[in-house]
Scaffold this motif. Structure first.
Motif, PDB file in Angstrom:
ATOM      1  N   MET A   1       0.815  -1.219   0.000  1.00  0.00           N
ATOM      2  CA  MET A   1       0.000   0.000   0.000  1.00  0.00           C
ATOM      3  C   MET A   1       0.851   1.272   0.000  1.00  0.00           C
ATOM      4  N   TYR A   2       1.975   1.227   0.693  1.00  0.00           N
ATOM      5  CA  TYR A   2       2.757   2.446   0.915  1.00  0.00           C
ATOM      6  C   TYR A   2       3.699   2.760  -0.231  1.00  0.00           C
ATOM      7  N   GLU A   3       4.221   1.713  -0.923  1.00  0.00           N
ATOM      8  CA  GLU A   3       5.218   1.943  -1.963  1.00  0.00           C
ATOM      9  C   GLU A   3       4.694   2.832  -3.098  1.00  0.00           C
ATOM     10  N   PRO A   4       3.467   2.583  -3.623  1.00  0.00           N
ATOM     11  CA  PRO A   4       2.976   3.491  -4.675  1.00  0.00           C
ATOM     12  C   PRO A   4       2.885   4.941  -4.199  1.00  0.00           C
ATOM     13  N   LEU A   5       2.508   5.125  -2.920  1.00  0.00           N
ATOM     14  CA  LEU A   5       2.398   6.478  -2.372  1.00  0.00           C
ATOM     15  C   LEU A   5       3.759   7.169  -2.355  1.00  0.00           C
ATOM     16  N   VAL A   6       4.808   6.405  -1.957  1.00  0.00           N
ATOM     17  CA  VAL A   6       6.161   6.966  -1.934  1.00  0.00           C
ATOM     18  C   VAL A   6       6.585   7.386  -3.334  1.00  0.00           C
ATOM     19  N   GLN A   7       6.313   6.531  -4.318  1.00  0.00           N
ATOM     20  CA  GLN A   7       6.707   6.838  -5.690  1.00  0.00           C
ATOM     21  C   GLN A   7       5.980   8.082  -6.210  1.00  0.00           C
ATOM     22  N   GLN A   8       4.727   8.236  -5.849  1.00  0.00           N
ATOM     23  CA  GLN A   8       3.954   9.394  -6.308  1.00  0.00           C
ATOM     24  C   GLN A   8       4.471  10.690  -5.687  1.00  0.00           C
ATOM     25  N   THR A   9       4.941  10.643  -4.450  1.00  0.00           N
ATOM     26  CA  THR A   9       5.493  11.864  -3.837  1.00  0.00           C
ATOM     27  C   THR A   9       6.687  12.375  -4.622  1.00  0.00           C
TER      28      THR A   9
ATOM     29  N   LYS B   1      11.203  15.904  -6.284  1.00  0.00           N
ATOM     30  CA  LYS B   1      12.213  14.858  -6.196  1.00  0.00           C
ATOM     31  C   LYS B   1      12.694  14.615  -4.762  1.00  0.00           C
ATOM     32  N   GLY B   2      12.834  15.637  -3.970  1.00  0.00           N
ATOM     33  CA  GLY B   2      13.332  15.515  -2.606  1.00  0.00           C
ATOM     34  C   GLY B   2      12.416  14.728  -1.687  1.00  0.00           C
TER      35      GLY B   2
ATOM     36  N   GLY C   1      10.358   9.755   1.694  1.00  0.00           N
ATOM     37  CA  GLY C   1       9.335   8.712   1.778  1.00  0.00           C
ATOM     38  C   GLY C   1       9.943   7.338   2.004  1.00  0.00           C
ATOM     39  N   GLU C   2      11.069   7.054   1.327  1.00  0.00           N
ATOM     40  CA  GLU C   2      11.745   5.758   1.494  1.00  0.00           C
ATOM     41  C   GLU C   2      12.271   5.601   2.922  1.00  0.00           C
ATOM     42  N   THR C   3      12.825   6.690   3.444  1.00  0.00           N
ATOM     43  CA  THR C   3      13.316   6.645   4.834  1.00  0.00           C
ATOM     44  C   THR C   3      12.167   6.396   5.798  1.00  0.00           C
ATOM     45  N   ASN C   4      11.049   7.073   5.562  1.00  0.00           N
ATOM     46  CA  ASN C   4       9.873   6.904   6.403  1.00  0.00           C
ATOM     47  C   ASN C   4       9.364   5.462   6.357  1.00  0.00           C
ATOM     48  N   ARG C   5       9.358   4.905   5.126  1.00  0.00           N
ATOM     49  CA  ARG C   5       8.933   3.511   4.957  1.00  0.00           C
ATOM     50  C   ARG C   5       9.827   2.554   5.764  1.00  0.00           C
ATOM     51  N   ASP C   6      11.130   2.740   5.663  1.00  0.00           N
ATOM     52  CA  ASP C   6      12.069   1.865   6.365  1.00  0.00           C
ATOM     53  C   ASP C   6      11.918   1.969   7.877  1.00  0.00           C
ATOM     54  N   LYS C   7      11.638   3.190   8.380  1.00  0.00           N
ATOM     55  CA  LYS C   7      11.455   3.364   9.825  1.00  0.00           C
ATOM     56  C   LYS C   7      10.217   2.617  10.308  1.00  0.00           C
TER      57      LYS C   7
END
Length: 543
Positions: free
Chosen positions: A440-448, A453-454, A459-465
């Motif tokens: 669910m979260y990965e598509p959201l990260v990609q859209q951000t 770009k920043g 988003g990736e860091t947030n996902r990993d945490k």
């Protein structure tokens, strides 16, 4: 008592081939242990070659003095009386002198000696005496100054003498002070759990250690307390009285040293050519003799026609070395390649009881025997056991574990068992939760990242945490699961530490005194009642 044959990992391919009569091993030994006439053939050769050995009465007289001092039993005196008979033969074997008799394999070797001698006597109809060779001349103090006791934790408790010799002296020459013996006795007493046999076992240990000069003396006393009533004769290879008798043999080892070296090197090359691994080093220019200089045991080498050690502390011509043997035979000792020759110069050795590694390195000595007009004796593998106590057997049945499964390692099976205790399926739920979150979260990260770009790395860091937090909770749940099953996991550990401490066979780690404490001295009688097996088969004994 239930006895089941099992397989152990490792061992020597050469020794296995010798015992089984397979491969090319038969070319490397004098006698085929499987041959029905081997004993009779060896006895016939010994009867014809008495002139090659030292005076029998002198040897027995020396052994009487030693055994009366450290192994004074009527059965031992009877063995020595019988050894004086011209037709008496010997089954020999030995070990380094270890703390509290060292690992259990020492006990099994002594038992094999006694039982093999009895069997040979029945087959040949003549006296056959068991002789245990204490390798007190060895200098590897760190190998013999400790032992292990099974603890309740479960784990193995190491008991060690704090003595630190300043020089590489023979073990028999290293004095252990009374305070050091006292500490070792206190350590083992603390490590052994209370039992109905503990008082007797501690008295035995105190009798062996108290007032002993060093490890070899204590070793002899304890081994005598266990096997003296069975007539086991003991000798210390570092006994100065024995050294005097051996002087003529040391002279032969010097006079024929070049021939012996060539024999060792030729046989070693043949062993490698046959595809086997060498179990002992054959050094170029090695004299295969030690000389004791200022209390330090120095290995001798030949260099430019002289005998010297690696650092040049001593230098002898051949004549000077021969004169030194006459003056001070007590300063000389054997290494692993000349000790077999010395043993057969002392006794009419029908057979020698050895571990698999020893059988392998003895192959190097076959042609060397011929240099001194002797023949390698029959080699017999010592008996090999694992003792399984009732509590351990109960745990193995509970978790449906075979000896082979314990031998091959329990870690994976333990993990599988723990997984079956997760009745709520928490592991699967956590795996599902992490997969669903990422889905669910990965598509959201990609859209951000499309907006700016920043935001993508943020988003990736947030996902990993978030995944790390889920993993943290998963680990806490796993810890709770382990706590709930703590008693069961201790039972798994008990099985492993009892049978394979440090991942090695029980007989190579623990002292017999842990088991004597639990089962009493009748355990020795039980071991002696196990049928003799000279096929190298490992047997599991459920006591």
């Amino acid at each position: 008592m239930k006895i089941i044959p099992e397989t152990l990992r490792g061992g020597s391919a050469l020794a296995e081939d010798y015992i089984q009569g397979t491969g090319r091993a038969s070319d490397l030994y004098e006698y085929n242990v499987l041959h029905a006439d081997a004993y009779a053939q060896r006895a016939k050769w010994l009867d014809k070659t008495g002139h090659l050995r030292l005076n029998r009465k002198d040897i027995v007289a020396c052994l009487r003095i030693y055994n009366e001092k450290y192994n004074s039993y009527e059965a031992v005196r009877a063995s020595l009386d019988r050894l004086e008979s011209p037709d008496a033969l010997v089954v020999a074997g030995g070990q380094q002198s270890g703390l509290f008799t060292g690992p259990m394999l020492v006990i099994y070797k002594a038992a094999t000696l006694i039982k093999a001698a009895r069997e040979a006597e029945e087959r040949l109809g003549r006296p056959v005496i068991p002789v245990f060779w204490i390798a007190g001349e060895d200098h590897d103090w760190d190998e013999v100054n400790h032992t292990y006791v099974m603890a309740n934790d479960p784990q193995a408790v190491k008991i060690k003498l704090n003595k630190q010799p300043e020089r590489r002296s023979s073990v028999s020459a290293i004095k252990v002070e009374a305070v050091e013996w006292k500490q070792a006795i206190a350590d083992i007493e603390q490590s052994l759990p209370d039992s109905e046999h503990k008082a007797d076992i501690m008295r035995m240990i105190e009798n062996g250690l108290t007032d002993s000069y060093g490890l070899s003396e204590a070793f002899a006393k304890l081994l005598g307390l266990l096997f003296g009533t069975y007539g086991l004769v003991l000798l210390d290879s570092a006994d100065p009285s024995l050294r005097k008798l051996e002087a003529s043999v040391f002279k032969q080892l010097v006079q024929h040293n070049d021939e012996l070296e060539q024999a060792y090197r030729t046989t070693a090359a043949r062993i490698v050519d046959y595809g086997y691994h060498l179990q002992a080093d054959v050094h170029e220019g090695g004299a295969n003799l030690f000389y004791i200089h200022e209390d330090e045991r120095l290995l001798l080498f030949k260099k430019a026609g002289l005998f010297t050690d690696r650092h040049g502390l001593v230098v002898f011509t051949v004549d000077e070395l021969l004169e030194e043997i006459d003056r001070h035979p007590e300063r000389f000792s054997n290494n692993v390649l000349t000790r077999p020759l010395m043993q057969d110069s002392l006794f009419p050795v029908l057979a020698s009881v050895l571990g698999l590694g020893e059988i392998a390195y003895w192959a190097i000595t076959r042609d060397a025997f011929g240099v001194l007009e002797m023949q390698m004796p029959i080699l017999l593998p010592r008996m090999s056991f694992t003792l399984v106590e009732p509590g351990v057997e109960k745990h193995m049945l509970k978790y449906e574990l075979s000896f082979g499964q314990v031998r091959d390692g329990l870690e994976e099976r333990k993990k599988q068992w723990i997984a079956t205790q997760d009745q709520l399926g928490m592991q699967d739920q956590f795996s599902g939760a992490k997969e669903a979150f990422v889905r669910m979260y990965e598509p959201l990260v990609q859209q951000t990242g499309l907006i700016e770009k920043g935001l993508l790395p943020l988003g990736e860091t947030n996902r990993d945490k978030i995944l790390a937090q889920i993993a943290y909770l998963e680990a806490k749940v796993q810890e709770a699961l382990l706590r709930q099953n703590e008693t069961a996991l201790r039972q798994w550990d008990r099985i492993e530490w009892s049978l394979f401490p440090f991942g090695q066979p029980q007989e190579r780690a623990y002292t017999i005194y842990h088991f004597l404490n639990r089962h009493g001295l009748s355990l020795i009688d039980m071991i002696m009642s196990v049928p003799l097996d000279l096929t190298g088969t490992h047997r599991v004994i459920y006591v």
